[in-house]
Design a protein around this motif. Structure first.
Motif, PDB file in Angstrom:
ATOM      1  N   CYS A   1      -1.786   2.151   8.776  1.00 36.69           N
ATOM      2  CA  CYS A   1      -0.748   1.798   7.673  1.00 36.69           C
ATOM      3  C   CYS A   1       0.435   1.556   8.169  1.00 36.69           C
ATOM      4  CB  CYS A   1      -0.583   2.977   6.641  1.00 36.69           C
ATOM      5  SG  CYS A   1       0.131   4.595   7.436  1.00 36.69           S
ATOM      6  N   TYR A   2       1.653   1.375   7.205  1.00 36.08           N
ATOM      7  CA  TYR A   2       2.984   0.795   7.416  1.00 36.08           C
ATOM      8  C   TYR A   2       3.781   2.048   8.267  1.00 36.08           C
ATOM      9  CZ  TYR A   2       1.387  -2.560   3.792  1.00 36.08           C
ATOM     10  OH  TYR A   2       0.458  -3.470   3.191  1.00 36.08           O
ATOM     11  N   CYS A   3       3.253   3.329   8.096  1.00 32.58           N
ATOM     12  CA  CYS A   3       3.980   4.261   8.738  1.00 32.58           C
ATOM     13  C   CYS A   3       3.349   4.151  10.352  1.00 32.58           C
ATOM     14  CB  CYS A   3       3.420   5.602   8.194  1.00 32.58           C
ATOM     15  SG  CYS A   3       3.907   5.851   6.485  1.00 32.58           S
ATOM     16  N   ARG A   4       2.380   3.247  10.679  1.00 34.00           N
ATOM     17  CA  ARG A   4       2.019   3.121  12.101  1.00 34.00           C
ATOM     18  C   ARG A   4       1.126   4.472  12.379  1.00 34.00           C
ATOM     19  NH1 ARG A   4       3.687  -1.015  14.588  1.00 34.00           N
ATOM     20  NH2 ARG A   4       5.879  -1.888  14.070  1.00 34.00           N
TER      21      ARG A   4
ATOM     22  N   LYS B   1      -6.203   6.712   6.150  1.00 36.60           N
ATOM     23  CA  LYS B   1      -7.514   7.778   5.813  1.00 36.60           C
ATOM     24  C   LYS B   1      -8.503   7.230   4.781  1.00 36.60           C
ATOM     25  CE  LYS B   1      -7.637  12.469   3.484  1.00 36.60           C
ATOM     26  NZ  LYS B   1      -6.859  13.128   2.958  1.00 36.60           N
ATOM     27  N   MET B   2      -9.466   7.454   4.894  1.00 36.07           N
ATOM     28  CA  MET B   2     -10.439   7.037   3.894  1.00 36.07           C
ATOM     29  C   MET B   2     -10.727   7.928   2.668  1.00 36.07           C
ATOM     30  SD  MET B   2     -14.447   5.615   4.150  1.00 36.07           S
ATOM     31  CE  MET B   2     -14.219   4.193   5.069  1.00 36.07           C
ATOM     32  N   THR B   3     -10.597   7.630   1.487  1.00 33.87           N
ATOM     33  CA  THR B   3     -10.787   8.602   0.497  1.00 33.87           C
ATOM     34  C   THR B   3     -11.546   8.025  -0.792  1.00 33.87           C
ATOM     35  OG1 THR B   3      -8.304   9.280   0.948  1.00 33.87           O
ATOM     36  CG2 THR B   3      -9.322   9.959  -1.156  1.00 33.87           C
ATOM     37  N   THR B   4     -12.228   8.674  -1.329  1.00 33.63           N
ATOM     38  CA  THR B   4     -12.788   8.287  -2.657  1.00 33.63           C
ATOM     39  C   THR B   4     -12.317   8.318  -3.818  1.00 33.63           C
ATOM     40  OG1 THR B   4     -15.033   9.016  -1.145  1.00 33.63           O
ATOM     41  CG2 THR B   4     -15.201   8.644  -3.631  1.00 33.63           C
ATOM     42  N   SER B   5     -12.234   7.360  -4.725  1.00 36.47           N
ATOM     43  CA  SER B   5     -11.657   7.329  -5.922  1.00 36.47           C
ATOM     44  C   SER B   5     -12.635   7.982  -7.039  1.00 36.47           C
ATOM     45  CB  SER B   5     -11.338   5.883  -6.369  1.00 36.47           C
ATOM     46  OG  SER B   5     -11.041   6.224  -7.470  1.00 36.47           O
ATOM     47  N   TRP B   6     -12.170   8.659  -8.032  1.00 36.43           N
ATOM     48  CA  TRP B   6     -13.103   9.549  -8.886  1.00 36.43           C
ATOM     49  C   TRP B   6     -12.522   8.988 -10.309  1.00 36.43           C
ATOM     50  CZ3 TRP B   6     -17.777  10.131  -7.664  1.00 36.43           C
ATOM     51  CH2 TRP B   6     -17.915  10.533  -6.281  1.00 36.43           C
ATOM     52  N   THR B   7     -11.719   7.964 -10.403  1.00 42.46           N
ATOM     53  CA  THR B   7     -11.166   7.449 -11.626  1.00 42.46           C
ATOM     54  C   THR B   7     -12.325   6.809 -12.613  1.00 42.46           C
ATOM     55  OG1 THR B   7     -10.351   5.468 -10.617  1.00 42.46           O
ATOM     56  CG2 THR B   7      -8.906   7.029 -10.646  1.00 42.46           C
ATOM     57  N   ASP B   8     -12.279   6.721 -13.628  1.00 45.64           N
ATOM     58  CA  ASP B   8     -13.308   6.416 -14.492  1.00 45.64           C
ATOM     59  C   ASP B   8     -13.386   4.723 -14.213  1.00 45.64           C
ATOM     60  OD1 ASP B   8     -13.844   8.560 -16.073  1.00 45.64           O
ATOM     61  OD2 ASP B   8     -12.693   8.160 -17.715  1.00 45.64           O
TER      62      ASP B   8
ATOM     63  N   ARG C   1      -0.784   9.948   3.764  1.00 47.94           N
ATOM     64  CA  ARG C   1       0.189  10.698   2.628  1.00 47.94           C
ATOM     65  C   ARG C   1       0.073  10.062   1.390  1.00 47.94           C
ATOM     66  NH1 ARG C   1       5.887  10.916   5.609  1.00 47.94           N
ATOM     67  NH2 ARG C   1       5.377   8.692   5.604  1.00 47.94           N
ATOM     68  N   TYR C   2      -1.156   9.243   1.400  1.00 49.74           N
ATOM     69  CA  TYR C   2      -1.345   8.590  -0.029  1.00 49.74           C
ATOM     70  C   TYR C   2      -1.245   9.571  -1.030  1.00 49.74           C
ATOM     71  CZ  TYR C   2      -3.478   5.585  -3.781  1.00 49.74           C
ATOM     72  OH  TYR C   2      -3.775   5.239  -4.955  1.00 49.74           O
ATOM     73  N   GLY C   3      -0.398   9.085  -2.327  1.00 45.29           N
ATOM     74  CA  GLY C   3      -0.404  10.066  -3.400  1.00 45.29           C
ATOM     75  C   GLY C   3       0.747  11.247  -3.301  1.00 45.29           C
ATOM     76  N   GLN C   4       1.319  11.186  -2.131  1.00 49.95           N
ATOM     77  CA  GLN C   4       2.393  12.238  -2.074  1.00 49.95           C
ATOM     78  C   GLN C   4       3.635  11.371  -1.786  1.00 49.95           C
ATOM     79  OE1 GLN C   4       1.447  14.433   1.570  1.00 49.95           O
ATOM     80  NE2 GLN C   4      -0.542  14.875   0.917  1.00 49.95           N
ATOM     81  N   PRO C   5       4.942  12.224  -2.110  1.00 49.23           N
ATOM     82  CA  PRO C   5       6.144  11.688  -1.654  1.00 49.23           C
ATOM     83  C   PRO C   5       6.307  11.311  -0.191  1.00 49.23           C
ATOM     84  CG  PRO C   5       6.388  13.609  -3.019  1.00 49.23           C
ATOM     85  CD  PRO C   5       5.058  13.705  -2.609  1.00 49.23           C
ATOM     86  N   GLY C   6       7.073  10.128  -0.227  1.00 46.50           N
ATOM     87  CA  GLY C   6       7.029   9.415   1.140  1.00 46.50           C
ATOM     88  C   GLY C   6       5.905   8.663   1.793  1.00 46.50           C
ATOM     89  N   ALA C   7       4.777   8.679   1.212  1.00 44.69           N
ATOM     90  CA  ALA C   7       3.905   7.690   1.436  1.00 44.69           C
ATOM     91  C   ALA C   7       4.355   6.054   1.729  1.00 44.69           C
ATOM     92  CB  ALA C   7       2.776   7.861   0.709  1.00 44.69           C
TER      93      ALA C   7
END
Length: 113
Positions: free
Chosen positions: A9-12, A16-23, A35-41
């Motif tokens: 990622c851009y943070c070097r 992290k692989m994650t699964t989306s559970w959105t509709d 840190r996806y979805g967290q402040p500072g990602a």
């Protein structure tokens, strides 16, 4: 399925692989900043799986909601089973106690005749 090559990622850091559970993307995997979805990602994001067809976007969320309802019902049923087993144990103990009192009393009456 083989693991994908590590995405940086851009943070070097390794993404992290994650699964989306959105509709709109149920069950679709993506790679993002750890840190996806967290402040500072850093905002790094790339889909790993191809887009889903429109039918899957309708069916999968419905199945997930149905599964959730069944899990809730099972939890409720498990609690009821536990309550009934406890009640059964209490009633059995009461029955044993009653017989422990009744039998000696009946023997005393029978022997005093």
């Amino acid at each position: 399925m083989e693991a994908p090559p590590p995405d940086i990622c851009y943070c070097r850091k390794v993404g992290k692989m994650t699964t989306s559970w959105t509709d709109s993307n149920p069950g679709r995997r993506f790679i993002g900043c750890e840190r996806y979805g967290q402040p500072g990602a850093c905002g790094y994001f790339i889909w790993f799986d191809p887009p889903m067809c429109d039918r899957a976007k309708v069916v999968i969320p419905g199945l997930l909601r149905s599964l959730g309802r069944h899990e809730t019902e099972k939890t409720r049923d498990d609690a009821e089973i536990k309550r009934l087993r406890n009640m059964n144990n209490v009633l059995f103990a009461a029955l044993v106690a009653t017989w422990c009192l009744f039998v000696p009393c009946a023997l005393m009456v029978w022997l005093n005749k």
